[in-house]
Enzyme design. Sequence first.
Site, PDB file in Angstrom:
ATOM      1  CE1 TYR A 101      -6.480  26.786  -5.546  1.00 26.05           C
ATOM      2  CE2 TYR A 101      -4.752  28.217  -7.327  1.00 26.05           C
ATOM      3  CZ  TYR A 101      -5.594  27.421  -6.873  1.00 26.05           C
ATOM      4  OH  TYR A 101      -6.391  26.810  -8.171  1.00 26.05           O
ATOM      5  CE  LYS A 143     -19.144  19.337  -7.219  1.00 21.96           C
ATOM      6  NZ  LYS A 143     -20.275  19.243  -8.135  1.00 21.96           N
TER       7      LYS A 143
END
Length: 490
Positions: free
Chosen positions: A133, A180
């Site tokens: 982002y 992740k």
Amino acid sequence: MSASAGAKTKVTALPGDGIGPEVMAATMKILAEAGAPIEWEVAEAGAEVFKKGSVTGVPRETLDSIAANGLAIKSPLETPVGYGGKSANVTLRKYFELYANIRPVRELPGIQTPYTGRGIDMVIVRENVEDVYAGIEHMQTTTVAQCLKLMTAPGCERIIRAAYGLAQAEGRKQVMVATKANIMKLTEGMMKRMGEKVAPEFPDIKSGHIIIDNCAHQLVIKPEAFDVIVTSNMNGDIISDLAAGLVGGLGIAPSSNLGDHAAMFEAVHGSAPDIAGKGLANPTALLSAAIMLLRHIGSFEVAATVEQALFITLAEGKNLTGDLAPRGHGVGTDAFTGQIIDNLGRFSTMPTREYKPFELKTWPELTAHMEPDTRELVGIDVFLETDLRAEELGRQLQAIAQDSPFTLSGISNRGVSVFPPTGGQTFLVDHFACRFMFKHPIPLLASKSEGQAEISYLVQRIGAKFTWMHIEKLQRFDGKDAFERPQGEG
Ligand code: NAP
């Protein structure tokens, strides 16, 4: 930032766009009736500001007001389509470095969902400013786009500490770091490792790690098992909306955005332009954000009074807005607001949690840097554009590197090793990462400028034949590779 008896805390209020002014007015009215020790300073942001030619959607006076008060409550702001510039929401988050996005997810009385009765009560703590982002994107070739995923050690540390601080303040028993890290070992892995580093400081809280996709799965299967989940920006964006869906959807979800210098409280939903100005909007989400604000300023009793009035209103189901009531039985914003006000002082069967003050650790104002004891330059990755097949490219690059201080160690395409040939069935695009290793790794000393002449020599030779887009230095910090290997590299 705690409210002492009699003193009022100044809070900047942004009524925003669409239904924003209606839900803000309702929230202010309920808080005034409940005796909230708040003085509002109303400021502009959003569509009207964009229309006046602003590129950020947030005027200077609004930024100054939030900076002075350190507190803001915000209704939804429209992101302009076809005019204006960036999202005013993102402007505010980035300007004040509001790095911790706190999203409580709790089953509400009277709101029927497939999970009703399961006792869902968790908080998702989302890192709010880093990760993909940051919006650092480049077209590498006309067919390949790249977005940099930047995660930093201080960014991970402060969000993990925020999660533990919040767990302590709310008497929560478990913090799960969701990442992740199995795939992105350096970026997401940094969040996981930071969780492992910080956890022993909080022996009373059960700490754990969960892979984000399994987290999404468990959230649907067994959501009541979660207490606090802390995660990176994109993971958090997705799972916080998923979790809100379990308890009734975005329309009733509040959030806070916290930083060292300011805190902003908001509804998660948007400006609902279809019902704007009709007096139909449900103020529950903004009111719930205001309850979070009250706790943030230490006004725990008023927060509990307002929360209980909301709970009992929802539980009894009298005078609910159209989105909550059975079809044809909905009332307008004013009647719902009046019902909550009538219920101030009553208590529902759903308890209010025991909250304690929660303050974020303040970070030193310096450019974050950690120097390793040793640093070596071991090679470079050169990203170049070509429509050659991998074997031909490899042959040509081997020839280029022949009389240089480098050897071509391998070539990858979209992260998959394609040279030396692996026998894999990779679909190729015109964007290759070509890894050249120094024949003799170079220790980097104080100036860290060693190896530059060698790199320039190689890149010039490559540039004479190929278009290259960027170069990544391959370093080793304290004897450990500071880079990953492509998939399939031997
Ligand atoms: P939205 O405004 O959340 O609205 C979607 C639908 O949800 C509405 O049409 C309405 O549905 C219902 N709804 C949402 N909030 C409600 C409330 N408080 N009371 C009753 N019903 C409510 O989503 P959107 O249409 O995608 O976005 C509209 C604008 O909001 C866009 O400009 C977007 O950029 C902006 N936005 C801002 C924020 C923010 O400021 N944080 C967040 C999201 C979107 P029905 O009336 O059809 O049932």
